[in-house]
Write a protein that holds these residues in place. Structure first.
Motif, PDB file in Angstrom:
ATOM      1  N   GLN A 191       0.827  -1.199   0.000  1.00 51.57           N
ATOM      2  CA  GLN A 191       0.000   0.000   0.000  1.00 51.57           C
ATOM      3  C   GLN A 191       0.865   1.254   0.000  1.00 51.57           C
ATOM      4  O   GLN A 191       0.592   2.215  -0.720  1.00 51.57           O
ATOM      5  CB  GLN A 191      -0.943   0.013   1.218  1.00 51.57           C
ATOM      6  CG  GLN A 191      -1.905   1.186   1.216  1.00 51.57           C
ATOM      7  CD  GLN A 191      -2.844   1.165   0.025  1.00 51.57           C
ATOM      8  OE1 GLN A 191      -3.418   0.131  -0.312  1.00 51.57           O
ATOM      9  NE2 GLN A 191      -3.016   2.303  -0.625  1.00 51.57           N
ATOM     10  N   TYR A 192       1.937   1.247   0.798  1.00 52.04           N
ATOM     11  CA  TYR A 192       2.843   2.388   0.859  1.00 52.04           C
ATOM     12  C   TYR A 192       3.450   2.667  -0.523  1.00 52.04           C
ATOM     13  O   TYR A 192       3.464   3.803  -0.984  1.00 52.04           O
ATOM     14  CB  TYR A 192       3.954   2.127   1.884  1.00 52.04           C
ATOM     15  CG  TYR A 192       4.919   3.281   2.018  1.00 52.04           C
ATOM     16  CD1 TYR A 192       4.650   4.335   2.886  1.00 52.04           C
ATOM     17  CD2 TYR A 192       6.089   3.327   1.267  1.00 52.04           C
ATOM     18  CE1 TYR A 192       5.523   5.401   3.001  1.00 52.04           C
ATOM     19  CE2 TYR A 192       6.964   4.395   1.370  1.00 52.04           C
ATOM     20  CZ  TYR A 192       6.676   5.427   2.245  1.00 52.04           C
ATOM     21  OH  TYR A 192       7.545   6.487   2.344  1.00 52.04           O
ATOM     22  N   LEU A 193       3.934   1.607  -1.177  1.00 48.76           N
ATOM     23  CA  LEU A 193       4.528   1.776  -2.503  1.00 48.76           C
ATOM     24  C   LEU A 193       3.502   2.233  -3.536  1.00 48.76           C
ATOM     25  O   LEU A 193       3.804   3.065  -4.392  1.00 48.76           O
ATOM     26  CB  LEU A 193       5.196   0.482  -2.956  1.00 48.76           C
ATOM     27  CG  LEU A 193       6.488   0.142  -2.228  1.00 48.76           C
ATOM     28  CD1 LEU A 193       6.970  -1.242  -2.631  1.00 48.76           C
ATOM     29  CD2 LEU A 193       7.551   1.180  -2.502  1.00 48.76           C
ATOM     30  N   LYS A 194       2.293   1.705  -3.452  1.00 44.22           N
ATOM     31  CA  LYS A 194       1.238   2.109  -4.379  1.00 44.22           C
ATOM     32  C   LYS A 194       0.949   3.604  -4.227  1.00 44.22           C
ATOM     33  O   LYS A 194       0.874   4.332  -5.216  1.00 44.22           O
ATOM     34  CB  LYS A 194      -0.038   1.295  -4.106  1.00 44.22           C
ATOM     35  CG  LYS A 194      -1.205   1.661  -4.986  1.00 44.22           C
ATOM     36  CD  LYS A 194      -2.429   0.838  -4.629  1.00 44.22           C
ATOM     37  CE  LYS A 194      -3.620   1.307  -5.438  1.00 44.22           C
ATOM     38  NZ  LYS A 194      -4.854   0.644  -5.027  1.00 44.22           N
ATOM     39  N   ASN A 195       0.827   4.067  -2.974  1.00 45.78           N
ATOM     40  CA  ASN A 195       0.572   5.481  -2.715  1.00 45.78           C
ATOM     41  C   ASN A 195       1.745   6.345  -3.172  1.00 45.78           C
ATOM     42  O   ASN A 195       1.557   7.412  -3.751  1.00 45.78           O
ATOM     43  CB  ASN A 195       0.326   5.725  -1.222  1.00 45.78           C
ATOM     44  CG  ASN A 195      -0.954   5.096  -0.723  1.00 45.78           C
ATOM     45  OD1 ASN A 195      -1.791   4.650  -1.494  1.00 45.78           O
ATOM     46  ND2 ASN A 195      -1.096   5.038   0.584  1.00 45.78           N
ATOM     47  N   PHE A 196       2.974   5.886  -2.894  1.00 43.15           N
ATOM     48  CA  PHE A 196       4.168   6.632  -3.277  1.00 43.15           C
ATOM     49  C   PHE A 196       4.236   6.795  -4.787  1.00 43.15           C
ATOM     50  O   PHE A 196       4.473   7.893  -5.297  1.00 43.15           O
ATOM     51  CB  PHE A 196       5.423   5.924  -2.758  1.00 43.15           C
ATOM     52  CG  PHE A 196       6.687   6.615  -3.175  1.00 43.15           C
ATOM     53  CD1 PHE A 196       7.189   7.663  -2.437  1.00 43.15           C
ATOM     54  CD2 PHE A 196       7.361   6.219  -4.321  1.00 43.15           C
ATOM     55  CE1 PHE A 196       8.352   8.316  -2.834  1.00 43.15           C
ATOM     56  CE2 PHE A 196       8.518   6.860  -4.726  1.00 43.15           C
ATOM     57  CZ  PHE A 196       9.019   7.914  -3.976  1.00 43.15           C
ATOM     58  N   ARG A 197       4.010   5.712  -5.504  1.00 47.17           N
ATOM     59  CA  ARG A 197       4.074   5.756  -6.968  1.00 47.17           C
ATOM     60  C   ARG A 197       3.013   6.688  -7.545  1.00 47.17           C
ATOM     61  O   ARG A 197       3.279   7.443  -8.482  1.00 47.17           O
ATOM     62  CB  ARG A 197       3.927   4.358  -7.543  1.00 47.17           C
ATOM     63  CG  ARG A 197       5.145   3.496  -7.303  1.00 47.17           C
ATOM     64  CD  ARG A 197       4.945   2.092  -7.838  1.00 47.17           C
ATOM     65  NE  ARG A 197       6.119   1.284  -7.577  1.00 47.17           N
ATOM     66  CZ  ARG A 197       6.096   0.087  -7.000  1.00 47.17           C
ATOM     67  NH1 ARG A 197       4.944  -0.465  -6.651  1.00 47.17           N
ATOM     68  NH2 ARG A 197       7.210  -0.571  -6.782  1.00 47.17           N
ATOM     69  N   ALA A 198       1.803   6.639  -6.978  1.00 42.65           N
ATOM     70  CA  ALA A 198       0.725   7.503  -7.466  1.00 42.65           C
ATOM     71  C   ALA A 198       1.071   8.973  -7.224  1.00 42.65           C
ATOM     72  O   ALA A 198       0.863   9.817  -8.107  1.00 42.65           O
ATOM     73  CB  ALA A 198      -0.588   7.149  -6.775  1.00 42.65           C
ATOM     74  N   SER A 199       1.614   9.272  -6.072  1.00 45.11           N
ATOM     75  CA  SER A 199       2.002  10.640  -5.745  1.00 45.11           C
ATOM     76  C   SER A 199       3.130  11.118  -6.650  1.00 45.11           C
ATOM     77  O   SER A 199       3.108  12.242  -7.168  1.00 45.11           O
ATOM     78  CB  SER A 199       2.432  10.724  -4.283  1.00 45.11           C
ATOM     79  OG  SER A 199       2.923  11.988  -3.978  1.00 45.11           O
ATOM     80  N   PHE A 200       4.119  10.265  -6.859  1.00 44.98           N
ATOM     81  CA  PHE A 200       5.258  10.615  -7.705  1.00 44.98           C
ATOM     82  C   PHE A 200       4.800  10.854  -9.135  1.00 44.98           C
ATOM     83  O   PHE A 200       5.188  11.836  -9.780  1.00 44.98           O
ATOM     84  CB  PHE A 200       6.298   9.500  -7.642  1.00 44.98           C
ATOM     85  CG  PHE A 200       7.614   9.880  -8.241  1.00 44.98           C
ATOM     86  CD1 PHE A 200       8.525  10.632  -7.526  1.00 44.98           C
ATOM     87  CD2 PHE A 200       7.949   9.482  -9.530  1.00 44.98           C
ATOM     88  CE1 PHE A 200       9.739  10.986  -8.081  1.00 44.98           C
ATOM     89  CE2 PHE A 200       9.164   9.829 -10.093  1.00 44.98           C
ATOM     90  CZ  PHE A 200      10.060  10.589  -9.361  1.00 44.98           C
ATOM     91  N   ARG A 201       3.937   9.981  -9.635  1.00 46.22           N
ATOM     92  CA  ARG A 201       3.405  10.120 -10.995  1.00 46.22           C
ATOM     93  C   ARG A 201       2.659  11.447 -11.129  1.00 46.22           C
ATOM     94  O   ARG A 201       2.835  12.180 -12.104  1.00 46.22           O
ATOM     95  CB  ARG A 201       2.480   8.959 -11.342  1.00 46.22           C
ATOM     96  CG  ARG A 201       1.817   9.089 -12.708  1.00 46.22           C
ATOM     97  CD  ARG A 201       0.928   7.905 -13.026  1.00 46.22           C
ATOM     98  NE  ARG A 201       1.710   6.724 -13.282  1.00 46.22           N
ATOM     99  CZ  ARG A 201       2.237   6.410 -14.474  1.00 46.22           C
ATOM    100  NH1 ARG A 201       2.064   7.216 -15.499  1.00 46.22           N
ATOM    101  NH2 ARG A 201       2.930   5.312 -14.630  1.00 46.22           N
ATOM    102  N   SER A 202       1.854  11.781 -10.140  1.00 51.31           N
ATOM    103  CA  SER A 202       1.101  13.031 -10.172  1.00 51.31           C
ATOM    104  C   SER A 202       2.046  14.232 -10.213  1.00 51.31           C
ATOM    105  O   SER A 202       1.814  15.181 -10.969  1.00 51.31           O
ATOM    106  CB  SER A 202       0.193  13.114  -8.949  1.00 51.31           C
ATOM    107  OG  SER A 202      -0.475  14.343  -8.919  1.00 51.31           O
TER     108      SER A 202
END
Length: 83
Positions: free
Chosen positions: A40-51
């Motif tokens: 979940q942490y990595l999923k959130n991190f990736r989404a934030s970074f992509r944004s």
């Protein structure tokens, strides 16, 4: 990049489990929780970074925009750019 409250909570619990693992080991349920939290942490991190990348505009020294076309295309698709 500032962490969101959810990311802070996830990271705190991940670290608690890491310390417990070093000291005494984890139960099967705790190992499953650790994996779920990490995912979940990595999923959130990736989404934030992509944004962040998708919102970025890059300019050279002369003030000319040099944002990569791939990013411009994504921005146009999301309605963030009208050129």
């Amino acid at each position: 990049m500032a962490e969101s409250p959810e990311q802070d909570r996830l990271l705190k619990r991940i670290n608690e489990l890491a310390h417990k693992n070093k000291e005494e080991g984890l139960t099967t349920a705790e190992k499953a929780e650790r994996k779920r939290l990490r995912d979940q942490y990595l999923k959130n991190f990736r989404a934030s970074f992509r944004s962040n990348i998708e919102m970025m505009q890059i300019f050279d020294k002369n003030g000319k925009e040099v944002t990569p076309e791939k990013v411009r295309k994504i921005q146009r698709k999301k309605g963030l750019r009208d050129d």
